[in-house]
Design an enzyme around this catalytic site. Structure first.
Site, mmCIF file in Angstrom:
data_model
loop_
_atom_site.group_PDB
_atom_site.id
_atom_site.type_symbol
_atom_site.label_atom_id
_atom_site.label_comp_id
_atom_site.label_asym_id
_atom_site.label_seq_id
_atom_site.Cartn_x
_atom_site.Cartn_y
_atom_site.Cartn_z
ATOM 1 N N GLY A 608 0.830 -1.192 0.000
ATOM 2 C CA GLY A 608 0.000 0.000 0.000
ATOM 3 C C GLY A 608 0.864 1.241 0.000
ATOM 4 O O GLY A 608 2.091 1.158 0.071
ATOM 5 N N PHE A 612 3.594 8.809 3.791
ATOM 6 C CA PHE A 612 4.994 8.579 4.081
ATOM 7 C C PHE A 612 5.733 7.999 2.886
ATOM 8 O O PHE A 612 6.866 8.345 2.612
ATOM 9 C CB PHE A 612 5.036 7.600 5.249
ATOM 10 C CG PHE A 612 6.403 7.204 5.709
ATOM 11 C CD1 PHE A 612 6.921 7.734 6.875
ATOM 12 C CD2 PHE A 612 7.145 6.286 5.007
ATOM 13 C CE1 PHE A 612 8.168 7.355 7.313
ATOM 14 C CE2 PHE A 612 8.399 5.912 5.445
ATOM 15 C CZ PHE A 612 8.908 6.447 6.601
ATOM 16 N N LYS A 629 8.374 -0.146 5.285
ATOM 17 C CA LYS A 629 7.793 1.140 4.912
ATOM 18 C C LYS A 629 8.915 2.059 4.476
ATOM 19 O O LYS A 629 9.786 2.420 5.267
ATOM 20 C CB LYS A 629 7.065 1.686 6.141
ATOM 21 C CG LYS A 629 6.302 2.954 5.947
ATOM 22 C CD LYS A 629 5.247 3.045 7.054
ATOM 23 C CE LYS A 629 5.051 4.436 7.584
ATOM 24 N NZ LYS A 629 4.113 4.494 8.697
ATOM 25 N N ASP A 730 -3.133 10.182 16.400
ATOM 26 C CA ASP A 730 -3.708 9.856 15.102
ATOM 27 C C ASP A 730 -4.346 8.471 15.133
ATOM 28 O O ASP A 730 -4.174 7.670 14.218
ATOM 29 C CB ASP A 730 -2.650 9.952 14.020
ATOM 30 C CG ASP A 730 -3.266 10.167 12.641
ATOM 31 O OD1 ASP A 730 -2.562 9.951 11.630
ATOM 32 O OD2 ASP A 730 -4.462 10.513 12.560
#
Ligand SMILES: *[C@@H]1O[C@H](CO)[C@@H](O)[C@H](O)[C@H]1NC(C)=O
Ligand SMILES: *[C@@H]1O[C@H](CO)[C@@H](O)[C@H](O)[C@H]1NC(C)=O
Ligand SMILES: *[C@@H]1O[C@H](CO)[C@@H](O)[C@H](O)[C@H]1NC(C)=O
Ligand SMILES: *[C@@H]1O[C@H](CO)[C@@H](O)[C@H](O)[C@H]1NC(C)=O
Ligand SMILES: *[C@@H]1O[C@H](CO)[C@@H](O)[C@H](O)[C@H]1NC(C)=O
Length: 947
Positions: A608, A612, A629, A730
């Site tokens: 995905g 970022f 990531k 968040d």
């Protein structure tokens, strides 16, 4: 003139009209003509068209002769383009060949047999191959320059053939950026005339040959190799006492600068920049009167010496202090001596930053006086010997080095460690003699084959005490060791026994609710000797006895390491700027490893994308999956870097079953990468709002309850149970990730803020996601943990309704879920109508739906002080979930991570630890007789954050 002469002239005339009146040897003339004719721009030579006598007089430009033979070709800097004739080596008198700085291309001709050739300058051209016999028989050669040619590209470079040794007088060998590959040949060390060896910018690998020991080189340039790079230690250079210039920068040299570097009295220029050199910078180097000294970007430790060099730089190292000539604390020096004996293992070097070993140095523990009390490095894969310098650490009470690969003797001055009450050296390779400790200490030395004969020296040792590193738990008896049989009966069974539980209920709750309140359990153990050795220990943040400011994370094998998330370290400097440099010890993973496990960030591994960057799936050798990531170069802003840093800082401090675990990170060049456990079922939002488009089953009510409880526990931990109180800022359903068993973990800690002490709020820049923002935060920017409670309430509403927190496609009054929910929650009918239609609400479930609705309302109260703590949410949710077994309720835990292990082993150990090493748990869990099952962490998943 007589007939005889006339006949000869006539004969020559017939043979070749052009040879008439020539004195130059015809073969040499032919080669020069070939040379000229092969050029694209022969006019640049200005050789006369009608004069066939290059040797003259007058001779051709750039050509010099010895009698009728060509001895020099000097066509440098002419911009000549073309190829060379392959018969150049048929100029027997050639002694000087100067073709440098042209655009000559194609194959280099062999110079084989040019026994008069002294100087060959072929550098700075575009030659593309060099024949194997190029160097044969060059018995007079003194200077050879081949720099900046792209030789043998198609065959991945070339190596010096041993025929180079045919040139015993070779003084200068310069082949920078000439595409050399492979290792440096040993025979370079046998070439006694060699003074200038310049091989920078090639693809050399391997070590500096030991044959260069004592060589008379004056210049040695091996810098900036490509590919594998040169490696190994640089000890041999200290024997080259004629060196004036030594360039080793841009390689992978390891080990320390040799102490005898001071022998290089002629040295003027030393560049070691960008290697992996470790250890102390010898004082003798500081004393050398160099013109230039570059020590940047290594891993030098200890004090920075005073330098006599006129120009010196040494940034980006691990010096204990940043001033020159100031010594480190004696403890640091003693520990660096210890580290030196072990050849500076990189995990320890990474962690041992600064001038205070009590600041979270891996494997070091301190007492409350801030003195080193324990060296705890069992199963750290340490190689090497024990340093006598350890004897200077008078405060040491325990040395635990079991299960390494230590050899040599126990230094005799260790017996002076008066406070030492435990010395565990089991399962190493220590040699006799064993010093006798006057204070009665009996070192534990089983499993050291060289000490076996003297088994009686260590009567109280025992595998029982140390097996598998996780022994010493729960007051095992140190029985007598029956030397021979115990070897075969080595048991690894000594798991945790005799846990001492300390129960500390949250203050201020009613006794009636007692059983529902999470209780915190500390585990520690006591041995018979009475010293305490934490095996799996979490210090409660509110524990007044906790003098330590770091979270302790139990290591799987029973040793304890401490971690801090951020620091002022200076490693890993990057193009991006040092203010974003982070320290988290051994969470650092090389980008190369991540490239390998993600197939070079292959698109098919993409999980995905988020604000970022891109999240990739990766798979370790053993099949363990991870989520990687990777920050996109385009988004590397200061803000993004701050978030990157925050995430590491937080996640390396907090570990919890319901917080997505950070496995590691990479900072190399422009790469910023975070590595997480893989959560196969993706984000909660996907299952709640997009289940149809993803072809998923809608979540059942019991799954939703479990998820709510998991999130509540994760958040509770973050708020109050972690050593410091963190505010997530968040929390939202796209940041809640699900494992294969649909157990949830909170992710994305990029916005996390450290909560101020007490209830005071802190003002920050607004960040987060609309729809989940607490009103006071949206309006004033003030945050407390209650902003997360608000967001949690909104998530509960989403779980109930299956509606997104904010959806502009909905009718106006219900666009903002929290506001609308408040309108309807007290009206039973409207509430029931708002429940997610995929849920099958019956009599039984209705009760829990009502409770959740009420909790959601409570959590989203307008005034922060009216919202409950997360602990309250846990208390409300836990009994509801209890009804909904078969979901067995795993205890919340810290994970034990052994940072000395490679990545996949670490993940494995962690999985195991998650199953076994309970550091704190809920009361109900500790009562439970069902053993905790290992989580499905290995096959668990992370999606891109939805921000
Ligand atoms: C360079 O490449 C050529 C052609 O591939 C090969 O014949 C030659 O042996 C190589 N030179 C060296 C020094 O290995
Ligand atoms: C040296 O370190 C001190 C404290 O760690 C710091 O305040 C100072 O700015 C540093 N000086 C340099 C030149 O880096
Ligand atoms: C010790 O040596 C072994 C084998 O050479 C190696 O695999 C291991 O990484 C070394 N340990 C350290 C800490 O360098
Ligand atoms: C132990 O030996 C080392 C090396 O010989 C020495 O530097 C150190 O001062 C000694 N320490 C003590 C406490 O004797
Ligand atoms: C280890 O422990 C077991 C049981 O606690 C005991 O029977 C045995 O003698 C011990 N062995 C050693 C070497 O201490």
């Amino acid at each position: 003139m007589n007939n005889h002469h006339t006949t000869l002239l006539f004969f020559l005339f017939l043979l070749s009209p052009s040879l008439i009146l020539t004195t130059t040897h015809p073969n040499d003339l032919k080669i020069l003509n070939d040379f000229k004719n092969n050029l694209d721009n022969p006019e640049l030579l200005q050789w006369p068209k009608n004069n066939n006598d290059p040797c003259g007089p007058p001779s051709w430009k750039f050509i010099f002769c010895d009698g009728d033979r060509v001895s020099q070709i000097q066509t440098k800097n002419l911009n000549l383009s073309g190829t060379l004739p392959q018969n150049l080596n048929q100029l027997p008198q050639l002694f000087n060949l100067g073709l440098q700085n042209n655009k000559l291309h194609g194959p280099l001709p062999s110079l084989k047999g040019l026994s008069n050739l002294k100087y060959a300058y072929l550098d700075n051209n575009e030659f593309d191959t060099i024949p194997f016999d190029f160097f044969e028989g060059l018995s007079s050669l003194e200077i050879l320059a081949l720099d900046n040619n792209n030789l043998n590209v198609t065959s991945n470079g070339w190596q010096f053939p041993s025929s180079l040794m045919d040139s015993p007088q070779l003084k200068t060998l310069s082949c920078m950026t000439c595409n050399l590959a492979g290792v440096l040949p040993d025979f370079l060390g046998k070439m006694n005339s060699l003074s200038y060896l310049k091989l920078s910018g090639n693809s050399l690998s391997g070590e500096i040959p030991v044959s260069l020991n004592g060589s008379g080189l004056q210049t040695l340039w091996l810098n900036n190799q490509k590919g594998e790079l040169l490696s190994g230690n640089i000890d041999v250079v200290a024997t080259m006492v004629s060196l004036t210039s030594l360039w080793l920068h841009g390689n992978r040299f390891t080990g320390s600068i040799p102490e005898n570097i001071g022998d290089l009295v002629s040295l003027k220029d030393l560049n070691l920049n960008g290697n992996e050199l470790v250890g102390l910078v010898p004082k003798s180097l500081g004393d050398l009167e160099l013109d230039n000294l570059d020590l940047n970007n290594n891993r030098f430790m200890g004090p920075i010496p005073n330098f006599k060099a006129s120009k010196v730089s040494y940034s980006n190292n691990d010096f204990c202090l940043n001033q020159t000539g100031v010594s480190c604390s004696f403890e640091v020096m003693a520990l660096l001596g210890f580290l030196g004996g072990l050849n500076y293992p990189s995990n320890l070097v990474d962690s041992w930053i600064g001038n205070n070993p009590c600041e979270s140095w891996l494997g070091i523990k301190c007492n409350t006086d801030g003195k080193v009390s324990m060296i705890n490095m069992q199963h750290f894969k340490l190689n090497g010997t024990l340093s006598p310098s350890v004897a200077n650490l008078g405060s040491l009470a325990e040395i635990r080095l079991g299960g390494n690969n230590l050899n040599g003797v126990v230094p005799s001055n260790w017996t002076g460690l008066m406070k030492l009450n435990l010395l565990d050296l089991t399962d190493n390779n220590i040699s006799p003699p064993m010093p006798v400790f006057s204070n009665g200490l009996k070192p534990m030395v089983d499993g050291n084959s060289l000490l076996n004969g003297g088994g009686s020296d260590s009567p109280s040792s025992g595998k029982n005490g140390t097996s598998g590193g996780s022994g010493n738990i729960g007051g095992d008896t140190h029985g007598h060791s029956n030397s021979s049989s115990s070897d075969s009966v080595e048991t690894k069974q000594s798991k945790r026994k005799g846990l001492v539980l300390i129960v500390a209920p949250i203050a201020g709750v009613a006794a009636a609710a007692f059983l529902l309140i999470p209780l915190y359990v500390y585990c520690f153990r006591r041995t018979k000797d009475g010293f305490q050795a934490p095996s799996s220990l979490v210090v409660h943040p509110r524990d007044p006895s906790d003098s330590d400011s770091t979270v302790k994370i139990a290591i799987a094998n029973g040793s304890v390491s401490t971690l801090t998330g951020s620091g002022n370290g200076s490693r890993n400097s990057s193009a991006i700027g040092d203010s974003h440099v982070i320290e988290a010890g051994n969470l650092v993973i090389s980008v190369q490893v991540l490239r390998n496990v993600t197939k070079n960030f292959a698109p098919e591994n993409e999980l995905g994308r988020g604000g970022f960057g891109v999240v990739y799936k990766g798979e370790l050798d053993d099949g363990t999956k991870i989520a990687v990531k990777r920050m996109e170069a385009g988004v590397i802003t200061n803000k993004a870097l701050d978030e990157f840093q925050a995430e590491i800082a937080v996640l390396s401090k907090v570990r919890h079953r319901h917080l997505v675990a950070l496995i590691g990170y990479s900072i190399e060049g422009n790469e910023r990468i975070l590595v997480y456990e893989y959560m196969p079922q993706g984000a909660l939002s996907q299952h709640l709002f997009h289940w149809k488009s993803f072809g998923l089953e809608p979540l059942s009510w019991k799954r939703r309850l479990n998820i709510a409880l998991d999130v509540a526990r994760g958040m509770e931990y973050l708020h109050t149970l972690a050593h410091q109180s963190f505010i997530h800022r968040d929390l939202k359903s796209s940041n809640i990730l699900l494992a294969d068993d649909f157990r949830a973990k909170v992710s994305d800690f990029g916005l996390v803020k450290l909560a101020p002490n007490g209830e005071k709020s802190v003002v920050t820049k607004l960040a987060g996601t609309f729809g989940y923002l607490a009103p006071e935060y949206a309006v004033t920017g003030k945050i407390t943990t209650k902003v997360d409670v608000f967001s949690f309430g909104v998530v509960l509403m989403e779980l109930l309704s299956g509606l997104m927190a904010l959806d502009e496609s909905r009718p106006e009054e219900s666009q903002y879920l929290a506001a609308w929910f408040w309108d309807i929650k007290s009206d039973k009918k409207r509430l029931m109508a708002a429940i997610d239609p995929t849920l099958d609400i019956n009599e039984e479930t209705f009760e829990s739906v009502s409770i959740i609705a009420e909790l959601a309302g409570h959590c989203t109260a307008r005034e922060p002080n009216q919202r409950p703590e997360m602990g309250h949410a846990v208390n409300v949710l836990a009994p509801l979930v209890e009804k909904w077994k078969p979901f067995d309720d795993d205890p919340d835990e810290y994970s034990g991570i052994d940072y000395s292990l490679p990545l996949n082993q670490m993940v494995k150990g962690w999985q195991e630890a998650e199953g076994k090493d309970t550091s704190y748990m809920d009361l109900e869990d500790s009562k439970s007789s069902i053993p905790a099952r290992p989580t499905g962490f290995a096959d668990s998943f992370t999606s891109a954050d939805g921000r």
